[in-house]
Design an enzyme around this catalytic site. Structure first.
Site, PDB file in Angstrom:
ATOM      1  CB  SER A   1      -0.749  -0.050   1.287  1.00  0.00           C
ATOM      2  OG  SER A   1      -1.502   1.247   1.454  1.00  0.00           O
TER       3      SER A   1
ATOM      4  CE1 TYR B   1      -4.166  -1.957   5.187  1.00  0.00           C
ATOM      5  CE2 TYR B   1      -3.248  -0.016   4.655  1.00  0.00           C
ATOM      6  CZ  TYR B   1      -3.793  -1.159   4.026  1.00  0.00           C
ATOM      7  OH  TYR B   1      -4.227  -1.214   2.816  1.00  0.00           O
ATOM      8  CB  ALA B   2       2.209   1.898   8.393  1.00  0.00           C
TER       9      ALA B   2
ATOM     10  CB  ILE C   1      -8.319   1.589  -4.849  1.00  0.00           C
ATOM     11  CG1 ILE C   1      -6.534   1.452  -4.996  1.00  0.00           C
ATOM     12  CG2 ILE C   1      -8.872   0.685  -5.982  1.00  0.00           C
ATOM     13  CD1 ILE C   1      -6.113   2.224  -6.106  1.00  0.00           C
TER      14      ILE C   1
HETATM   15  P1  NAP Z   1     -11.924  -5.100   0.273  1.00  0.00           P
HETATM   16  O1  NAP Z   1     -12.928  -4.604  -0.722  1.00  0.00           O
HETATM   17  O2  NAP Z   1     -12.144  -4.922   1.864  1.00  0.00           O
HETATM   18  O3  NAP Z   1     -11.566  -6.749   0.017  1.00  0.00           O
HETATM   19  C1  NAP Z   1     -10.895  -7.257   1.034  1.00  0.00           C
HETATM   20  C2  NAP Z   1     -11.432  -8.815   0.877  1.00  0.00           C
HETATM   21  O4  NAP Z   1     -10.677  -9.503   1.779  1.00  0.00           O
HETATM   22  C3  NAP Z   1     -12.718  -8.824   1.550  1.00  0.00           C
HETATM   23  O5  NAP Z   1     -13.639  -9.713   0.589  1.00  0.00           O
HETATM   24  C4  NAP Z   1     -12.530  -9.650   2.950  1.00  0.00           C
HETATM   25  O6  NAP Z   1     -13.811 -10.259   3.410  1.00  0.00           O
HETATM   26  C5  NAP Z   1     -11.482 -10.383   2.587  1.00  0.00           C
HETATM   27  N1  NAP Z   1     -10.626 -10.694   3.892  1.00  0.00           N
HETATM   28  C6  NAP Z   1     -10.647 -10.202   5.048  1.00  0.00           C
HETATM   29  N2  NAP Z   1     -10.005 -10.896   5.870  1.00  0.00           N
HETATM   30  C7  NAP Z   1      -9.600 -12.087   5.507  1.00  0.00           C
HETATM   31  C8  NAP Z   1      -8.906 -13.088   5.814  1.00  0.00           C
HETATM   32  N3  NAP Z   1      -8.343 -13.522   6.936  1.00  0.00           N
HETATM   33  N4  NAP Z   1      -8.628 -14.097   4.973  1.00  0.00           N
HETATM   34  C9  NAP Z   1      -9.155 -14.278   3.528  1.00  0.00           C
HETATM   35  N5  NAP Z   1      -9.857 -13.068   3.045  1.00  0.00           N
HETATM   36  C10 NAP Z   1     -10.131 -11.882   4.007  1.00  0.00           C
HETATM   37  O7  NAP Z   1     -10.473  -4.481   0.170  1.00  0.00           O
HETATM   38  P2  NAP Z   1      -9.918  -3.876  -1.040  1.00  0.00           P
HETATM   39  O8  NAP Z   1      -9.793  -2.288  -1.019  1.00  0.00           O
HETATM   40  O9  NAP Z   1     -10.421  -4.579  -2.374  1.00  0.00           O
HETATM   41  O10 NAP Z   1      -8.475  -4.166  -0.740  1.00  0.00           O
HETATM   42  C11 NAP Z   1      -7.597  -5.407  -1.331  1.00  0.00           C
HETATM   43  C12 NAP Z   1      -6.163  -5.016  -0.933  1.00  0.00           C
HETATM   44  O11 NAP Z   1      -5.675  -3.971  -1.304  1.00  0.00           O
HETATM   45  C13 NAP Z   1      -6.064  -5.202   0.377  1.00  0.00           C
HETATM   46  O12 NAP Z   1      -4.767  -5.861   0.811  1.00  0.00           O
HETATM   47  C14 NAP Z   1      -5.805  -3.917   0.736  1.00  0.00           C
HETATM   48  O13 NAP Z   1      -4.889  -3.630   2.086  1.00  0.00           O
HETATM   49  C15 NAP Z   1      -5.094  -3.298  -0.193  1.00  0.00           C
HETATM   50  N6  NAP Z   1      -5.166  -1.804  -0.517  1.00  0.00           N
HETATM   51  C16 NAP Z   1      -6.219  -1.229  -0.549  1.00  0.00           C
HETATM   52  C17 NAP Z   1      -6.473   0.248  -0.979  1.00  0.00           C
HETATM   53  C18 NAP Z   1      -7.803   0.881  -1.016  1.00  0.00           C
HETATM   54  O14 NAP Z   1      -7.743   2.231  -1.053  1.00  0.00           O
HETATM   55  N7  NAP Z   1      -8.898   0.392  -1.272  1.00  0.00           N
HETATM   56  C19 NAP Z   1      -5.365   1.098  -0.787  1.00  0.00           C
HETATM   57  C20 NAP Z   1      -3.931   0.157  -0.796  1.00  0.00           C
HETATM   58  C21 NAP Z   1      -4.009  -0.972  -0.520  1.00  0.00           C
HETATM   59  P3  NAP Z   1     -14.643  -9.518   4.410  1.00  0.00           P
HETATM   60  O15 NAP Z   1     -15.451  -8.660   3.403  1.00  0.00           O
HETATM   61  O16 NAP Z   1     -15.263 -10.670   5.182  1.00  0.00           O
HETATM   62  O17 NAP Z   1     -13.958  -8.459   5.261  1.00  0.00           O
END
Ligand code: NAP
Length: 243
Positions: A138, A151-152, A184
């Site tokens: 991230s 998180y960081a 995102i």
């Molecule tokens: P998201 O829509 O919340 O999707 C994350 C998915 O991971 C959800 O379906 C969640 O299930 C699942 N999850 C949570 N805990 C888990 C576990 N222990 N085992 C398996 N699956 C699990 O998030 P996203 O924005 O698409 O993020 C995807 C990745 O990008 C993450 O690593 C995030 O840190 C990174 N990221 C996102 C952003 C942003 O701005 N969106 C920025 C930088 C990095 P639940 O729905 O049950 O929680």
């Protein structure tokens, strides 16, 4: 077709960036395992994507669950070439308010989960001398962020593991890279106040939030043979934002 005859596990594939990536990978010829805790979203999403997509209920922070997921990929599709460690969570609080439980929960999913999944997937990939591992860091792992000690730490740690595994696994034909998304437009931003999001857009040279497709395309590039000589990098996909 950039991923013909390849099988990919995408963790956190039930929603957001992971689901968009599952769609893109399937359109490029891959078989995809959506590995997610969220069965109510993940199962119907996988069914809608057809016979080259399967949902496997997985808690990446649990090592037996991670192992089961890798074994299921082999059982259902016969091989495993790509792992996208995309699952991630937040649990924000400033340093003095953050509990040790909050700290550990985020480390368990975002850091230990990446370790478990990669440990079991890489062992399979090494047998075939081929693999592509993509870890999700991230912008916060590069710059830090107010209220995100846990998180960081997890997202900086992912960069360290990426560089280490690139060295350890290169001779086995496995590349290991990270993507560092900016902000995102997914459910993960639901708790961020509108004025902060406006400020982020204004500070982003490209003037907008990223879309899940912006990140899915970066995952696809690193998963494909177009990136055959790239390993150990962290690719920022953030619209040029300097945080
Ligand atoms: P998201 O829509 O919340 O999707 C994350 C998915 O991971 C959800 O379906 C969640 O299930 C699942 N999850 C949570 N805990 C888990 C576990 N222990 N085992 C398996 N699956 C699990 O998030 P996203 O924005 O698409 O993020 C995807 C990745 O990008 C993450 O690593 C995030 O840190 C990174 N990221 C996102 C952003 C942003 O701005 N969106 C920025 C930088 C990095 P639940 O729905 O049950 O929680």
């Amino acid at each position: 077709m950039k991923l013909d005859n390849k099988t990919a596990i995408i963790t956190g594939g039930a929603s957001g960036i992971g689901l968009e990536s599952a769609k893109l990978f399937i359109s490029e010829g891959a078989n995809v395992i959506i590995a997610d805790l969220n069965e109510s979203d993940g199962k119907p999403a996988a069914e809608a994507l057809g016979s080259r997509c399967r949902f496997v209920k997985t808690d990446v922070s649990d090592k037996s669950s991670a192992y089961f997921c890798v074994m299921e990929a082999l059982k259902r599709f016969g091989s495993l070439e790509i792992l996208v460690n995309n699952a991630g969570i937040t649990s924000d609080a400033s340093l003095h308010k953050m509990s040790s439980e909050q700290f550990e929960k985020v480390i368990d999913v975002n850091l230990k989960g990446v370790f478990f999944m990669t440990k079991y997937a890489a062992a399979q990939m090494a047998e075939n001398n081929y693999g592509r591992i993509i870890n999700t860091s991230s912008i916060v792992g590069l710059y830090g962020n107010f209220g995100q000690t846990n998180y960081a730490a997890s997202k900086s740690g992912v960069i360290g593991m990426t560089k280490t595994w690139a060295r350890e696994l290169g001779r086995k034909g496995i590349t290991v890279n990270a993507v560092a998304p900016g902000f995102i437009d997914t459910g993960m931003l639901n708790t961020v106040p509108a004025n902060i999001l406006d400020n982020i857009k204004q500070r982003t040279p490209l003037g907008r939030l990223g879309s899940p497709a912006d990140i899915a395309k970066a995952y696809l590039f690193l998963a494909s043979d177009d990136a055959a000589f790239i390993t150990g990098i962290t690719l920022s996909v953030d619209g040029g934002l300097v945080w």
